[in-house]
Design an enzyme around this catalytic site. Structure first.
Site, PDB file in Angstrom:
ATOM      1  N   ASP A 101      44.104 -32.622  -9.641  1.00  0.00           N
ATOM      2  CA  ASP A 101      44.926 -31.922  -8.671  1.00  0.00           C
ATOM      3  C   ASP A 101      46.267 -32.634  -8.583  1.00  0.00           C
ATOM      4  O   ASP A 101      46.396 -33.795  -8.957  1.00  0.00           O
ATOM      5  CB  ASP A 101      44.221 -31.929  -7.309  1.00  0.00           C
ATOM      6  CG  ASP A 101      44.829 -30.946  -6.326  1.00  0.00           C
ATOM      7  OD1 ASP A 101      45.556 -30.041  -6.785  1.00  0.00           O
ATOM      8  OD2 ASP A 101      44.592 -31.091  -5.131  1.00  0.00           O
ATOM      9  N   ASP A 122      38.007 -27.992  -5.239  1.00  0.00           N
ATOM     10  CA  ASP A 122      37.614 -28.600  -6.507  1.00  0.00           C
ATOM     11  C   ASP A 122      36.114 -28.822  -6.619  1.00  0.00           C
ATOM     12  O   ASP A 122      35.657 -29.383  -7.617  1.00  0.00           O
ATOM     13  CB  ASP A 122      38.320 -29.952  -6.677  1.00  0.00           C
ATOM     14  CG  ASP A 122      39.834 -29.818  -6.655  1.00  0.00           C
ATOM     15  OD1 ASP A 122      40.327 -28.820  -7.184  1.00  0.00           O
ATOM     16  OD2 ASP A 122      40.499 -30.702  -6.093  1.00  0.00           O
TER      17      ASP A 122
END
Length: 942
Positions: free
Chosen positions: A358, A665
């Site tokens: 990320d 995620d």
């Protein structure tokens, strides 16, 4: 009665399935809504279940308890039988005095303490939650919750079980499936265990429908822990399993056959009269040797020594080396870097080929700051320009910023909102006290699909109702039909030409890596503020068109200063870094260039940038062809991230995913070979990374910095290399001992090492060598020389014993055999050693010191450079070596002296001979490392 209970359980199963599948239609039609579910579960929505212990116990019996069932431990007989089966119990008994303390320290402290700490976080045994029973609120442990309970939720709570929303205003949760907080209401009433409540007021309540192992999250985690990998994927074997397999192979294929052959040879030599006692006399004379003579002969001592040697030759110390090395490495990482709290995924990190990460807080600083500000056609360079803005426009901006942020009703504030609030208060000196003069009627939480949030508010002073929207600039601009100029007195029409000018300003900001946020407003004269007092869902909706554009704000989230060099180091090590981001293409490209993920010129970049939705619509073959070239996925959803990870694994990559469940995620981290939770100390939400992130993580990094990921890779490679170093050292000792045993048995009919010798070797050398080599720190060369793993190879992982290691092992084994044979047969002629007892002590001591000095050689498996490189910084290693030599001196001079029939004390000259042989092992290693060795390449193994 049984039939009635069976019917209830069937109905309960239907309810659980509807909740798990988020089947709103099934809830309303088949189950007759939440009221129908409450009736089935015999729950009073307003008062909760009856606070009666017998009834609660019956519910627990019917529907289960809210406890996570851990796998049952192995029984005593099974745990006892396994080491007996593997022949390990003999070696454990011989090592008990020296290895017990170290083994307990490495295994108990290194494994139990972290797991004990983790157990406090994994399940909810000790947490308290408020429930409604018999119309009274009471706090109970989450493990006491039963099906039908009405649970009261507030900000910061973890949802304790699966259930349905009953009432409350603006209830939002972070559930790990979405990148942003999910709004829970009548249209989406489903709540799941482990979700984090990040917003909500007005007495939010839920009704529990599923508890314990039947909860959705528990089912997912249970499935993942048992067979979470696809059928097509072969799991990477653990180092522990590979070590156990190596031990079994050495035991079955080498140690036992050598012992049997050696014993048979000596027996034959004894009965043929070729063995002699300590005084040089023939032991067996046909017709004269009695049973007593046989049992007192050297044959039985030889057989005893043979099987003790076999036990030593089985490298059981490798079982100690693995937990000891991991323990020291984890402690060092936590002390030196202050960033790792869990390292259960270290075994796969040395072989990772792709890291998907990320952006926010991982590649970037996560300290957002407003860099530019536009009102109408004017860019306000600094706060002085803001004095030109009209009071009415200032008031509208104050309302839009103060009321339409996550911090207005939430304890946790997003980094974007935090930057805007800080800028408004400190730079523009806006009055955030506007909250006290306005009443929030309705809130539209941030929608990750529409990329906006809104608020319907009523001014106390004139009772007028206003709508404020905030969100991605392009989205808000499309909702506007006019804009305020800097005067702010009247709005001006937003024609095509002016809209194009605003769009150019937005594009310029994005090309400068700025996140562009727009504020818009409209007075809703048709709205009725009183509807906000209702709690049945009939609240006033927010007007979405005909808005007036108030301002544009450009927010910067700079990359971490060292990020480019970190990414370059990853690429040099053969690790491809890919970035997931919610930003658009222009901004994502600029960030990726700054981090070094995209290289080359803007016109000819190495690596592709793709939208998540574009990747999603590719055919499987197209995805397989393009996935290696993709470096950045912008506007990516949790499903896009998961699809990327699956595609990479099908291509043969070993994938690590850096992120956290609150950023969507979770499923990508579960699917990945290594899931890395980032930023517990600086995480998002109410207190950082949630429970769900910790459950799914193989590695937890506290500081959220991508540079720490490279440190974890380096340390994991260091752990693996330290284990290989000890394997090289251990096998050198094992093979040399076996070779000396079999050669001396055949050539001389005796072995110069008796059972006391080999036991001492195993007690001291193996144990202390494991300790010395386990403390070795990772080096830069290790990460540069790493060998990435590919699932397409025949070998799923590189062998624990490489061809280079075999070269080093055989070089030292040959030298040590030569030392022992020279002393065995030529001690008198070369060194003037006449007495057998002195010779035996000399052989034992020289052989022992060769092992000690070989630990220096084992420090560097491949490099030809000096074995002393970096030794001055490796204080623990030097201390262990010094302790080993001191203990050896005490043993030879004081303990072996009591067995004068076999040993003798050594003089200074004889000690010098022993140390001389040991030192020669260093140049031998240096010469051996010049011998070229070709490792199998990936192409060869494909």
């Amino acid at each position: 009665m049984d039939a009635v209970m069976s019917n209830k359980q069937i109905k309960h199963k239907k309810i659980m399935n509807v909740v798990k599948e988020k089947d709103l239609e099934g809830l309303n039609k088949r189950l007759k809504g939440i009221k129908g579910v409450a009736k089935t579960l015999e729950t009073d929505i307003n008062n909760g279940i009856d606070d009666d212990e017998k009834k609660i116990a019956q519910r627990r019996k019917n529907f289960g308890s809210n406890a996570y069932k851990k796998p049952p431990p192995e029984g005593f007989l099974r745990t006892t039988w396994r080491p007996l089966q593997e022949f390990a119990i003999l070696n454990k008994l011989m090592n008990i005095l020296a290895a017990l303390i170290l083994f307990l320290a490495a295994t108990a402290v290194g494994s139990y303490v972290p797991s004990a700490h983790k157990s406090k976080e994994v399940m909810m045994d000790g947490h308290k939650i408020e429930v409604l029973r018999s119309a009274r609120r009471r706090k109970i442990s989450t493990s006491e919750i039963v099906v039908g309970d009405v649970v009261c939720l507030k900000m910061g709570d973890k949802v304790p079980a699966d259930g349905l929303f009953l009432k409350g205003q603006n209830l939002q949760v972070e559930d790990g499936e979405s990148a942003d907080a999910v709004q829970v209401n009548e249209q989406n009433p489903f709540l799941f265990s482990g979700s984090q409540v990040v917003d909500g007021y007005g007495g939010c309540q839920m009704m529990v429908t599923t508890v314990g192992m039947k909860k959705k999250w528990c089912e997912i985690m249970s499935q993942h822990s048992h067979d979470g990998k696809s059928d097509e994927e072969e799991e990477i074997p653990t180092v522990e399993n590979r070590v156990n397999q190596l031990i079994r192979s050495i035991r079955n294929k080498l140690a036992l056959p050598v012992a049997l052959i050696g014993s048979a040879v000596v027996l034959v030599r004894y009965f043929t009269g070729t063995t002699k006692d300590i005084d040089g006399n023939q032991e067996f004379i046909d017709g004269h040797t009695t049973h007593g003579d046989f049992f007192g002969s050297s044959v039985l001592k030889f057989v005893a020594a043979a099987f003790v040697t076999v036990v030593v030759a089985i490298p059981e110390s490798l079982r100690l080396c693995v937990p000891l090395t991991v323990f020291y490495s984890k402690k060092r990482m936590m002390a030196d870097m202050e960033m790792v709290s869990d390292l259960s995924g270290w075994e796969k990190m040395p072989f990772v080929t792709t890291i998907c990460t990320d952006k926010t807080g991982t590649l970037s600083v996560n300290q957002m700051k407003v860099e530019t500000f536009w009102v109408g056609k004017y860019r306000l360079v600094n706060e002085a320009y803001f004095s030109n803005v009209s009071d009415s426009l200032k008031n509208l901006l104050e309302e839009g910023i103060a009321l339409n942020t996550s911090g207005s009703v939430r304890k946790s504030t997003t980094p974007t909102d935090k930057a805007i609030l800080s800028w408004a208060v400190h730079d523009l000196e806006m009055d955030m006290g506007v909250k006290s003069t306005c009443k929030v009627v309705n809130l539209a939480a941030f929608d990750s699909q529409k990329k906006r949030s809104g608020v319907l508010m009523e001014r106390e002073v004139d009772k007028t109702v206003h709508v404020h929207w905030k969100g991605e600039a392009e989205v808000i601009l499309e909702m506007c039909s006019s804009y305020y100029d800097i005067s702010g007195t009247t709005s001006e029409d937003l024609g095509a030409e002016q809209k194009a000018a605003f769009q150019r300003n937005i594009q310029v900001m994005k090309e400068s890596s700025l996140q562009c946020i727009a504020f818009a407003h409209i007075e809703d004269q048709a709205a009725d503020a009183t509807t906000g007092d209702q709690t049945d869902g009939s609240r006033q909706t927010l007007k979405e068109d005909g808005l007036v554009l108030l301002a544009l704000v450009g927010i910067n989230d700079p990359s971490l200063p060292q990020m480019k060099s970190v990414v370059e180091d990853c690429q040099k090590a053969g690790i491809d870094v890919k970035m997931f981001t919610g930003n658009d293409v222009s901004m994502a490209k600029d960030i990726a260039r700054g981090c070094g993920i995209l290289t080359g010129t803007p016109n000819q970049e190495e690596g592709e940038v793709i939208k998540g939705e574009q990747f999603r619509v590719y055919s499987p073959n197209e995805r397989n062809e393009k996935v290696d070239k993709i470096r950045v996925m912008e506007n990516s959803s949790p499903d896009d991230k998961l699809l990327m990870v699956k595609t990479l694994k099908k291509r043969g990559h070993i994938v690590a995913v850096c992120g956290n469940a609150t950023n969507g995620d979770a499923w990508a981290m579960i699917e990945a070979d290594v899931g890395i939770s980032m930023g517990i100390r600086e995480g998002t939400g109410a207190g950082g990374i949630g429970v769900s992130s910790k459950k799914i993580s193989d590695i937890v990094i506290l500081d959220g910095n991508f540079a720490s990921v490279l440190k974890v890779v380096r340390s994991s490679i260091g752990i693996y290399n330290n284990i290989q170093k000890f394997i090289q050292f251990q096998l050198t000792l094992n093979l040399a001992t076996l070779a000396v045993f079999i050669i001396s048995a055949i050539a001389a009919g005796e072995i110069p090492l008796n059972s006391s010798h080999v036991l001492w070797l195993n007690l001291i050398i193996n144990t202390l060598a494991a300790l010395a080599l386990a403390t070795e720190k990772p080096t830069e060369e290790q990460i540069r020389n790493r060998r990435p793993l590919n699932r397409g190879r025949k070998e799923k992982v590189p062998p624990l014993i490489s061809m280079i290691m075999w070269r080093n092992i055989l070089g030292q084994v040959v030298y040590q055999i030569a030392v022992v044979l020279v002393l065995l047969f030529e001690a008198d002629s070369i060194f003037g050693i006449e007495y057998v007892t002195v010779r035996n002590s000399l052989i034992f001591n020289a052989f022992m010191l060769c092992q000690v000095f070989n630990e220096f050689n084992a420090r560097n498996l491949e490099n030809i450079k000096s074995v002393f490189k970096g030794i001055h910084r490796d204080i623990p290693f030097l201390l262990v070596i010094a302790v080993t030599i001191c203990v050896q001196m005490v043993f030879v001079e004081f303990l072996l002296y009591h067995d004068r029939d076999y040993f003798e004390r050594l003089e200074l000259r004889e000690w010098s001979i022993c140390f001389g042989f040991a030192v020669i092992s260093w140049p031998i290693d240096w010469i051996v490392k010049y011998i070229p060795v070709r490792e199998k390449s990936d192409v060869d193994e494909a």
